[in-house]
Design a protein around this motif. Structure first.
Motif, PDB file in Angstrom:
ATOM      1  N   ASN A 283      51.449 -46.854  56.310  1.00 10.85           N
ATOM      2  CA  ASN A 283      51.915 -46.705  57.692  1.00 10.85           C
ATOM      3  C   ASN A 283      50.930 -45.891  58.531  1.00 10.85           C
ATOM      4  O   ASN A 283      50.638 -46.233  59.675  1.00 10.85           O
ATOM      5  N   VAL A 284      50.421 -44.795  57.962  1.00  9.68           N
ATOM      6  CA  VAL A 284      49.421 -43.993  58.674  1.00  9.68           C
ATOM      7  C   VAL A 284      48.152 -44.811  58.870  1.00  9.68           C
ATOM      8  O   VAL A 284      47.520 -44.771  59.930  1.00  9.68           O
ATOM      9  N   THR A 285      47.795 -45.609  57.878  1.00 11.14           N
ATOM     10  CA  THR A 285      46.633 -46.484  57.990  1.00 11.14           C
ATOM     11  C   THR A 285      46.819 -47.491  59.114  1.00 11.14           C
ATOM     12  O   THR A 285      45.880 -47.768  59.860  1.00 11.14           O
ATOM     13  N   SER A 286      48.007 -48.025  59.269  1.00  7.70           N
ATOM     14  CA  SER A 286      48.274 -48.956  60.374  1.00  7.70           C
ATOM     15  C   SER A 286      48.050 -48.279  61.715  1.00  7.70           C
ATOM     16  O   SER A 286      47.541 -48.904  62.658  1.00  7.70           O
ATOM     17  N   ALA A 287      48.409 -46.993  61.826  1.00  5.12           N
ATOM     18  CA  ALA A 287      48.152 -46.249  63.068  1.00  5.12           C
ATOM     19  C   ALA A 287      46.645 -46.087  63.287  1.00  5.12           C
ATOM     20  O   ALA A 287      46.158 -46.223  64.419  1.00  5.12           O
ATOM     21  N   PHE A 288      45.901 -45.807  62.218  1.00  5.30           N
ATOM     22  CA  PHE A 288      44.441 -45.708  62.324  1.00  5.30           C
ATOM     23  C   PHE A 288      43.837 -47.032  62.788  1.00  5.30           C
ATOM     24  O   PHE A 288      42.974 -47.058  63.667  1.00  5.30           O
ATOM     25  N   ILE A 289      44.285 -48.128  62.199  1.00  2.00           N
ATOM     26  CA  ILE A 289      43.746 -49.443  62.556  1.00  2.00           C
ATOM     27  C   ILE A 289      44.046 -49.759  64.020  1.00  2.00           C
ATOM     28  O   ILE A 289      43.193 -50.267  64.747  1.00  2.00           O
TER      29      ILE A 289
ATOM     30  N   ILE B 286      61.353 -47.693  62.865  1.00  2.00           N
ATOM     31  CA  ILE B 286      60.329 -48.739  62.886  1.00  2.00           C
ATOM     32  C   ILE B 286      59.590 -48.766  61.555  1.00  2.00           C
ATOM     33  O   ILE B 286      59.404 -49.812  60.956  1.00  2.00           O
ATOM     34  N   SER B 287      59.151 -47.597  61.092  1.00  2.00           N
ATOM     35  CA  SER B 287      58.429 -47.499  59.827  1.00  2.00           C
ATOM     36  C   SER B 287      58.373 -46.036  59.398  1.00  2.00           C
ATOM     37  O   SER B 287      58.723 -45.149  60.165  1.00  2.00           O
ATOM     38  N   GLY B 288      57.906 -45.803  58.195  1.00  2.00           N
ATOM     39  CA  GLY B 288      57.880 -44.448  57.650  1.00  2.00           C
ATOM     40  C   GLY B 288      56.534 -43.766  57.801  1.00  2.00           C
ATOM     41  O   GLY B 288      55.790 -44.023  58.752  1.00  2.00           O
ATOM     42  N   ARG B 289      56.215 -42.898  56.823  1.00  2.00           N
ATOM     43  CA  ARG B 289      54.988 -42.110  56.887  1.00  2.00           C
ATOM     44  C   ARG B 289      54.159 -42.266  55.616  1.00  2.00           C
ATOM     45  O   ARG B 289      53.456 -41.362  55.200  1.00  2.00           O
ATOM     46  N   SER B 290      54.212 -43.422  55.008  1.00  2.00           N
ATOM     47  CA  SER B 290      53.421 -43.664  53.798  1.00  2.00           C
ATOM     48  C   SER B 290      51.951 -43.842  54.175  1.00  2.00           C
ATOM     49  O   SER B 290      51.602 -43.926  55.359  1.00  2.00           O
ATOM     50  N   ALA B 291      51.095 -43.911  53.170  1.00  2.00           N
ATOM     51  CA  ALA B 291      49.662 -44.101  53.418  1.00  2.00           C
ATOM     52  C   ALA B 291      49.420 -45.393  54.188  1.00  2.00           C
ATOM     53  O   ALA B 291      48.592 -45.447  55.102  1.00  2.00           O
TER      54      ALA B 291
ATOM     55  N   ALA C 112      46.688 -36.860  51.382  1.00  2.00           N
ATOM     56  CA  ALA C 112      47.725 -37.891  51.481  1.00  2.00           C
ATOM     57  C   ALA C 112      47.512 -38.793  52.694  1.00  2.00           C
ATOM     58  O   ALA C 112      47.782 -39.979  52.633  1.00  2.00           O
ATOM     59  N   GLN C 113      47.013 -38.236  53.797  1.00  2.00           N
ATOM     60  CA  GLN C 113      46.893 -39.033  55.019  1.00  2.00           C
ATOM     61  C   GLN C 113      45.490 -39.562  55.261  1.00  2.00           C
ATOM     62  O   GLN C 113      45.330 -40.706  55.659  1.00  2.00           O
ATOM     63  N   ASN C 114      44.475 -38.748  55.052  1.00  2.00           N
ATOM     64  CA  ASN C 114      43.136 -39.108  55.512  1.00  2.00           C
ATOM     65  C   ASN C 114      42.105 -39.327  54.408  1.00  2.00           C
ATOM     66  O   ASN C 114      41.021 -39.807  54.693  1.00  2.00           O
ATOM     67  N   LYS C 115      42.405 -38.953  53.201  1.00  2.00           N
ATOM     68  CA  LYS C 115      41.436 -39.129  52.118  1.00  2.00           C
ATOM     69  C   LYS C 115      42.096 -39.935  51.006  1.00  2.00           C
ATOM     70  O   LYS C 115      42.427 -39.411  49.964  1.00  2.00           O
ATOM     71  N   ASN C 116      42.292 -41.212  51.255  1.00  2.00           N
ATOM     72  CA  ASN C 116      42.925 -42.040  50.237  1.00  2.00           C
ATOM     73  C   ASN C 116      42.328 -43.444  50.269  1.00  2.00           C
ATOM     74  O   ASN C 116      41.756 -43.876  51.259  1.00  2.00           O
TER      75      ASN C 116
ATOM     76  N   PRO D 215      57.047 -52.846  65.274  1.00  2.00           N
ATOM     77  CA  PRO D 215      57.143 -53.285  63.873  1.00  2.00           C
ATOM     78  C   PRO D 215      56.003 -54.218  63.447  1.00  2.00           C
ATOM     79  O   PRO D 215      55.501 -54.122  62.326  1.00  2.00           O
ATOM     80  N   GLN D 216      55.547 -55.093  64.334  1.00  2.00           N
ATOM     81  CA  GLN D 216      54.470 -56.022  63.973  1.00  2.00           C
ATOM     82  C   GLN D 216      53.115 -55.336  63.845  1.00  2.00           C
ATOM     83  O   GLN D 216      52.172 -55.931  63.325  1.00  2.00           O
ATOM     84  N   ASP D 217      52.989 -54.087  64.288  1.00  2.00           N
ATOM     85  CA  ASP D 217      51.734 -53.342  64.158  1.00  2.00           C
ATOM     86  C   ASP D 217      51.534 -52.790  62.752  1.00  2.00           C
ATOM     87  O   ASP D 217      50.426 -52.378  62.401  1.00  2.00           O
ATOM     88  N   PHE D 218      52.586 -52.750  61.966  1.00  2.00           N
ATOM     89  CA  PHE D 218      52.507 -52.177  60.617  1.00  2.00           C
ATOM     90  C   PHE D 218      52.219 -53.265  59.591  1.00  2.00           C
ATOM     91  O   PHE D 218      52.797 -54.345  59.636  1.00  2.00           O
ATOM     92  N   THR D 219      51.312 -52.940  58.694  1.00  2.00           N
ATOM     93  CA  THR D 219      50.929 -53.847  57.616  1.00  2.00           C
ATOM     94  C   THR D 219      51.082 -53.108  56.306  1.00  2.00           C
ATOM     95  O   THR D 219      50.806 -51.917  56.231  1.00  2.00           O
ATOM     96  N   GLU D 220      51.504 -53.791  55.285  1.00  2.00           N
ATOM     97  CA  GLU D 220      51.581 -53.183  53.952  1.00  2.00           C
ATOM     98  C   GLU D 220      50.192 -53.232  53.314  1.00  2.00           C
ATOM     99  O   GLU D 220      49.899 -54.106  52.507  1.00  2.00           O
ATOM    100  N   TRP D 221      49.342 -52.306  53.733  1.00  2.00           N
ATOM    101  CA  TRP D 221      47.993 -52.236  53.184  1.00  2.00           C
ATOM    102  C   TRP D 221      48.088 -51.803  51.731  1.00  2.00           C
ATOM    103  O   TRP D 221      48.812 -50.888  51.403  1.00  2.00           O
ATOM    104  N   ASP D 222      47.332 -52.456  50.873  1.00  2.00           N
ATOM    105  CA  ASP D 222      47.279 -52.004  49.482  1.00  2.00           C
ATOM    106  C   ASP D 222      45.970 -51.264  49.278  1.00  2.00           C
ATOM    107  O   ASP D 222      45.011 -51.450  50.001  1.00  2.00           O
ATOM    108  N   LYS D 223      45.954 -50.392  48.264  1.00  2.00           N
ATOM    109  CA  LYS D 223      44.782 -49.530  48.124  1.00  2.00           C
ATOM    110  C   LYS D 223      43.620 -50.176  47.393  1.00  2.00           C
ATOM    111  O   LYS D 223      42.512 -49.683  47.436  1.00  2.00           O
ATOM    112  N   ARG D 224      43.837 -51.274  46.708  1.00  2.00           N
ATOM    113  CA  ARG D 224      42.747 -52.035  46.083  1.00  2.00           C
ATOM    114  C   ARG D 224      41.767 -51.191  45.287  1.00  2.00           C
ATOM    115  O   ARG D 224      40.566 -51.322  45.410  1.00  2.00           O
TER     116      ARG D 224
END
Length: 193
Positions: free
Chosen positions: A60-66, A53-58, A88-92, A171-180
């Motif tokens: 993807n983990v952020t999508s789980a938080f949201i 469905i998706s990987g473990r990038s920042a 990598a997961q919680n302080k970015n 799959p629709q729960d994941f967003t390509e969040w950018d870090k801005r």
């Protein structure tokens, strides 16, 4: 987040399987305190997905938080999440800016406040650690966890402290969040305040 879970998980799997195994991810949101000694009205929330469905990038983990924050907002308007000090997961910046974007969105359930608190380095025992231990113990008891559906039916994941709160990410729960965040002084991006 629990350590990576390799599926299938069964006795002797390394002696009979010579193909790539499925990687499953398990992000846990557990209430503070010892859940064994007292009956809590709050429940553990398990957010589950796999690499198909998706990987473990920042992002993807952020999508789980949201996803978790939007589900928590159905019951509470002020949310406090205690995180470990995993950079990598919680302080970015991806996590921080995406939560800010979510808070300013017009989603159905948006809390009034979200506070992220971090445990001191070296003192990172959390309720989620105990829950992850229960998941691993029950996987060993079940012996044969062949696929992701079997993983989702591991008893402790299904009961989650007495009341099921297992969420399978789609799959629709994941967003390509950018870090801005600005990499240099010449780039103009909004600052967090």
């Amino acid at each position: 987040m629990q350590e990576v879970i390799m599926l299938p998980s069964m006795p002797g799997v390394k002696s009979c399987v010579f193909v790539n195994r499925l990687v499953a991810y398990h992000e846990t949101f557990a209430p503070l305190g010892n859940q064994h000694k007292k009956k809590s009205t709050k429940q553990v929330m398990s957010i589950l997905w796999h690499e198909g469905i998706s990987g473990r990038s920042a992002a993807n983990v952020t999508s789980a938080f949201i996803k978790a924050i939007s589900m928590m907002a159905e019951d509470a308007k002020d949310i406090v999440i205690w995180c470990d000090n995993c950079a990598a997961q919680n302080k970015n910046w991806t996590l921080y800016t995406s939560i800010a974007r979510f808070m300013n969105s017009s989603a159905d359930f948006v809390p009034q406040t979200v506070t992220l608190k971090f445990l001191e380095t070296g003192h990172t025992f959390m309720s989620a650690d105990s829950f992850h231990g229960q998941v691993e113990t029950n996987m060993r008891r079940k012996k044969n966890v062949f696929n992701f559906h079997d993983f989702m039916t591991v008893p402790v994941i299904q009961t989650c402290g007495g009341s099921p709160k297992t969420v399978e990410m789609q799959p629709q729960d994941f967003t390509e969040w950018d870090k801005r965040v600005s990499g240099g002084k010449t780039v103009k991006v909004p600052l967090l305040k």
